[in-house]
Design a protein around this motif. Structure first.
Motif, PDB file in Angstrom:
ATOM      1  N   GLN A  45      46.790 -20.632 -51.782  1.00  0.00           N
ATOM      2  CA  GLN A  45      46.018 -19.518 -52.352  1.00  0.00           C
ATOM      3  C   GLN A  45      46.891 -18.703 -53.316  1.00  0.00           C
ATOM      4  O   GLN A  45      46.457 -18.322 -54.398  1.00  0.00           O
ATOM      5  N   ILE A  46      48.115 -18.453 -52.876  1.00  0.00           N
ATOM      6  CA  ILE A  46      49.051 -17.685 -53.698  1.00  0.00           C
ATOM      7  C   ILE A  46      49.277 -18.403 -55.027  1.00  0.00           C
ATOM      8  O   ILE A  46      49.212 -17.808 -56.109  1.00  0.00           O
ATOM      9  N   GLU A  47      49.494 -19.700 -54.943  1.00  0.00           N
ATOM     10  CA  GLU A  47      49.832 -20.436 -56.155  1.00  0.00           C
ATOM     11  C   GLU A  47      48.626 -20.583 -57.076  1.00  0.00           C
ATOM     12  O   GLU A  47      48.761 -20.526 -58.302  1.00  0.00           O
ATOM     13  N   ASP A  48      47.462 -20.751 -56.487  1.00  0.00           N
ATOM     14  CA  ASP A  48      46.247 -20.812 -57.320  1.00  0.00           C
ATOM     15  C   ASP A  48      46.107 -19.529 -58.125  1.00  0.00           C
ATOM     16  O   ASP A  48      45.793 -19.562 -59.314  1.00  0.00           O
ATOM     17  N   LEU A  49      46.310 -18.426 -57.474  1.00  0.00           N
ATOM     18  CA  LEU A  49      46.168 -17.149 -58.168  1.00  0.00           C
ATOM     19  C   LEU A  49      47.236 -17.012 -59.252  1.00  0.00           C
ATOM     20  O   LEU A  49      46.955 -16.558 -60.363  1.00  0.00           O
ATOM     21  N   TYR A  50      48.429 -17.424 -58.915  1.00  0.00           N
ATOM     22  CA  TYR A  50      49.538 -17.257 -59.879  1.00  0.00           C
ATOM     23  C   TYR A  50      49.295 -18.071 -61.147  1.00  0.00           C
ATOM     24  O   TYR A  50      49.771 -17.704 -62.225  1.00  0.00           O
ATOM     25  N   ARG A  51      48.561 -19.150 -61.000  1.00  0.00           N
ATOM     26  CA  ARG A  51      48.263 -19.965 -62.184  1.00  0.00           C
ATOM     27  C   ARG A  51      47.339 -19.233 -63.148  1.00  0.00           C
ATOM     28  O   ARG A  51      47.140 -19.678 -64.277  1.00  0.00           O
ATOM     29  N   ASN A  52      46.753 -18.175 -62.693  1.00  0.00           N
ATOM     30  CA  ASN A  52      45.898 -17.360 -63.555  1.00  0.00           C
ATOM     31  C   ASN A  52      46.585 -16.005 -63.762  1.00  0.00           C
ATOM     32  O   ASN A  52      46.322 -15.044 -63.037  1.00  0.00           O
TER      33      ASN A  52
END
Ligand code: C3B
Length: 817
Positions: A772-779
């Motif tokens: 979840q953290i990484e998905d958000l960071y990609r945006n």
């Protein structure tokens, strides 16, 4: 707090140049040409001090002569951090300083770097005390910080070739220290040992030896308040008169021994954090600074009076006991009142209970100090009598409140049995007006668990004050770029004295332009940190990766091991191709942590982190994807550099164990997102920033309790999650110890059989939330919107607000008129 705009400098750059030159000439005796950065540092600090002097003397005068009750903050630790730039900020002289120093041919940064950080604290508790006295001065509240000027502060941490922690002495006073003013004329005599005799029906203490407590005063400048309070740290000096009787028997060394030992009292800060050591010298330290401080307060508020009316003492000053360390102050004030000033027991008790309040900073019952009756009797025989009497009176009082004998017995201040002990938290609760915890959840658990019997019988005593941090040091000084952007966004700099104004930034989270500027600030901070790290520690950190930080003392309950296990699992997954290399979000992980020198498991964890870093950073398979850095000797200065550069902050203690945390507040205020458990102040941070802007994982307090009840079997979790199994197996099989399978065996055995803080049980949810953290960071736009909302919604965590809560709920006083 009334909002203030930035103060106006009392000098022009030209004037300040002259002032520095004058100090160089008349204090150091060097020419401008000869002056080193360190000389310029000392000269400019002395010049700055002079600008504080008028406000300091008027504040002291108003404190004594005004009708406002003062606050005495008794704390064994004050982790102040560097002084110069803080004083410059509060005086409005930052740019005048920079310009003056440049004009004298020096680099302002190098001059500031010449200041040696005073490390007179271990961690959160000591830094909190420093934030609190900064806020009190900024609010204009008359206050004294009272503590110890340790000659050696918290040890300097180094790592040896194997990655083990090595402790080096922190001889911070080896260089000229321009801030402390030693005041021999206001010293106090503090006595120890001996016996108590009866004279004319009165108990008279005949101590065996004494030490001279000499105050070293530090000015505590308020931000834009025009007030400068005092931090009075006591230093132990021997009296040069020595025991002639013993000397005459020609036992010279024996005769001078007490003198030599006297000075040991303030020699070293105990490096244990939240784990009391119960050592004799430690009790000597506690009594030393508390006795000196109480006598000092009487001297200050009743100047020149032989027979002062001390029934007014609680109207003059209220003393806050910062954890149990200063609790010996309760019997000491009783002794002063009864033995030195002739008050009867009831009057003395009334004054004492009105004077003190107690803050508890822990949830681990084993972390509450207890002192053996034998030790107190030997060191402070009169105090032990008084404590016993307090205990008797207290038990009588309890009999009037409950018929539950079991409960009364549980509440004894002095325990029974062959090795009776004094429970300092109980003494503090009985002997003060208020008891507070340091975050909502903590205060609740104090009432429900740790001090339950007390809260049942004395519910009104208990309250909460959630911790806070000073925005001056931790936003304005640490993060000038963000500070400028906040001021631009709000159209004012008044947020520095009214942090709730940050809420005005919330709408800007939807303003793409602002979000981009915010992202640029964070990136610039990352670049700045990478440069600092290269320069100071010699490692390369790539600012185009996510900066993920876990900094705090090393303690099993804080669960650095959870972070390291997840990190190893991630490393293995990249290396084995379980995750597609392109799907891996590049991350740089920073650790900072000191372990108590005698804390074996904590030290082994440090060694593990260092060796995981070594293996990961040298593995070409993960290059550019994962890096781990552990700069040694985490301190306030490193915090000020690293926090503004961090994007993801780790607050992953087992629920119900971290009383509050204050790092969590500093990170959120600097625009990091938190991955955390429902523990300490995390709970309140999440409430304020919104659940959608906080990465929550792990068990709650109730779930933890239920699992203990049910019987916790960590091996089950090891078997159930292949990522966890892989990580632990890699540690066991020597991947991080050059093939040696024994190095970390104690850690592995503990995880698989005990795992007291349930690291394994929380592993899966922790590893899962990383996606979840990484998905958000990609945006990046979405990430930064959330980061802005963290800044906007955490103004509550200013230590100014904490102080206002104490003033209203506990101290019942306010600013000087
Ligand atoms: C710490 C606690 O561990 C933190 O949760 C808390 O935020 C701070 O105090 C400040 O309240 N603490 C500490 O640093 N040393 C102790 N002896 C006890 C608590």
């Amino acid at each position: 707090m009334t909002e203030q705009t930035a103060p106006k400098s009392p000098v022009t750059t030209e004037q300040f140049i002259e002032e520095i030159k004058e100090q160089l000439k008349y204090n150091q005796g060097v020419t401008v040409e000869q002056a080193t950065d360190a000389d310029i540092y000392v000269a400019s600090s002395l010049a700055v001090r002079r600008h504080l002097m008028d406000s300091w003397t008027t504040t002291q005068k108003d404190t004594v002569e005004g009708n406002t009750k003062a606050v005495g903050y008794l704390s064994a630790e004050f982790l102040m951090g560097k002084q110069l730039r803080n004083a410059l900020l509060n005086l409005g002289m930052l740019s005048e300083f920079d310009d003056a120093v440049k004009a004298l041919g020096h680099d302002p940064q190098l001059v500031v770097d010449a200041e040696y950080e005073p490390g007179l604290g271990n961690g959160g508790l000591g830094r909190l005390a420093a934030c609190f006295i900064d806020s009190l001065a900024s609010l204009g509240v008359p206050a004294f910080g009272y503590g110890i000027q340790y000659k050696y502060g918290i040890f300097k941490q180094e790592f040896d070739a194997e990655g083990k922690q090595v402790e080096r002495p922190d001889y911070w006073l080896a260089n000229e220290e321009p801030w402390g003013h030693i005041d021999y004329n206001r010293s106090q005599k503090v006595s120890f040992g001996g016996s108590v005799v009866e004279e004319d029906g009165k108990k008279v203490w005949k101590p065996a030896w004494s030490v001279r407590a000499v105050p070293v005063d530090y000015m505590v400048p308020g931000y834009a308040s025009g007030r400068v309070n005092t931090l009075r740290l006591w230093s132990a000096k021997s009296y040069d008169e020595f025991d002639l009787l013993t000397f005459n028997k020609s036992e010279y060394l024996d005769a001078v021994k007490p003198q030599v030992e006297a000075e040991n009292i303030s020699k070293i800060l105990y490096p244990e954090d939240s784990t009391p050591q119960g050592k004799r010298l430690r009790l000597e330290q506690q009594y030393f600074f508390v006795a000196a401080s109480l006598h000092d307060a009487i001297r200050v508020f009743y100047p020149g009076q032989d027979k002062p009316d001390l029934t007014t003492f609680p109207n003059k000053i209220t003393f806050q006991l910062n954890d149990t360390h200063p609790v010996i102050g309760i019997p000491e004030l009783m002794r002063i009142l009864i033995d030195e000033y002739g008050y009867d027991w009831n009057t003395a008790w009334d004054i004492t209970t009105k004077t003190f309040n107690y803050t508890c900073h822990t949830l681990l019952p084993e972390a509450l100090e207890v002192w053996p009756v034998d030790l107190i009797s030997e060191l402070l025989p009169r105090h032990m009598q008084i404590i016993n009497e307090i205990n008797d009176h207290f038990l009588e009082e309890l009999k009037g409140l409950t018929r539950d004998k079991e409960r009364i017995n549980r509440m004894r201040i002095v325990t029974e049995g062959d090795y009776p002990q004094v429970r300092m938290a109980y003494l503090a609760t009985a002997g003060g007006s208020h008891v507070n915890g340091v975050a909502e959840l903590h205060s609740q658990l104090l009432k429900d668990v740790t001090l339950r019997d007390f809260s049942d019988l004395f519910p009104k005593k208990f309250t909460n004050v959630t911790n806070g941090v000073t925005p001056r040091r931790f936003i304005r000084l640490a993060n000038p770029r963000l500070s400028a952007l906040i001021t631009e966004g709000l159209g004012t700099d008044k947020w520095l004295s009214d942090l709730e104004l940050l809420q005005g930034l919330a709408p800007l989270a939807n303003d793409d332009e602002f979000v981009k500027k915010f992202a640029e600030v964070k990136h610039a901070n990352k670049v700045a940190f990478a440069n600092f790290a290269k320069d100071r520690y010699g490692f390369d950190a790539n600012p185009d990766t996510m900066f993920n930080t876990m900094v705090k003392r090393l303690h099993e309950y804080k669960r650095q091991s959870l972070k390291i296990l997840a990190l190893i699992a991630r490393y293995a997954a990249i290396k084995n191709g379980t995750i597609n290399a392109d799907d891996v979000l590049p991350r740089t992980v920073f650790f900072g942590a000191k372990a108590a020198p005698g804390y074996y498991m904590a030290k082994l964890t440090i060694q593990l982190i260092n060796n995981v870093a070594r293996v990961v950073n040298n593995d070409p398979d993960v290059k550019g994807k994962l890096a781990v850095h552990f700069p040694a000797n985490y301190n306030v200065r490193l915090a000020q550099h690293l926090i503004p550069a961090t994007e993801l902050d780790e607050q992953i203690s087992q629920a119900g164990k971290e009383a509050s945390g204050t790092g969590n507040m500093k990170f959120a205020l600097n625009g990091a997102l938190t991955v955390g458990t429902l523990d300490g102040a995390n709970v309140e941070i999440r409430e304020r920033v919104g659940a959608e802007n906080f990465f929550l994982f792990g068990m709650t307090v109730d779930e933890v309790d239920a699992l203990y009840e049910e019987g916790y079997n960590p091996a089950k979790y090891y078997e159930a999650d292949p990522r966890l199994k892989m990580a632990i197996d890699m540690i066991s099989n020597g991947t991080f110890s050059d093939g040696d399978r024994n190095t970390y065996a104690p850690l592995v055995a503990d995880w698989l059989t005990k795992d007291y803080f349930m690291t394994l049980a929380d592993f899966t949810s922790y590893a899962d939330i990383q996606y979840q953290i990484e998905d958000l960071y990609r945006n990046p736009m979405e990430w930064n919107r959330k980061a802005i909302l963290n800044v906007a919604n955490t103004g509550f965590f200013s230590s100014d607000r904490s102080m206002e809560d104490y003033l209203e709920r506990i101290w019942h006083t306010g600013p000087l008129a």
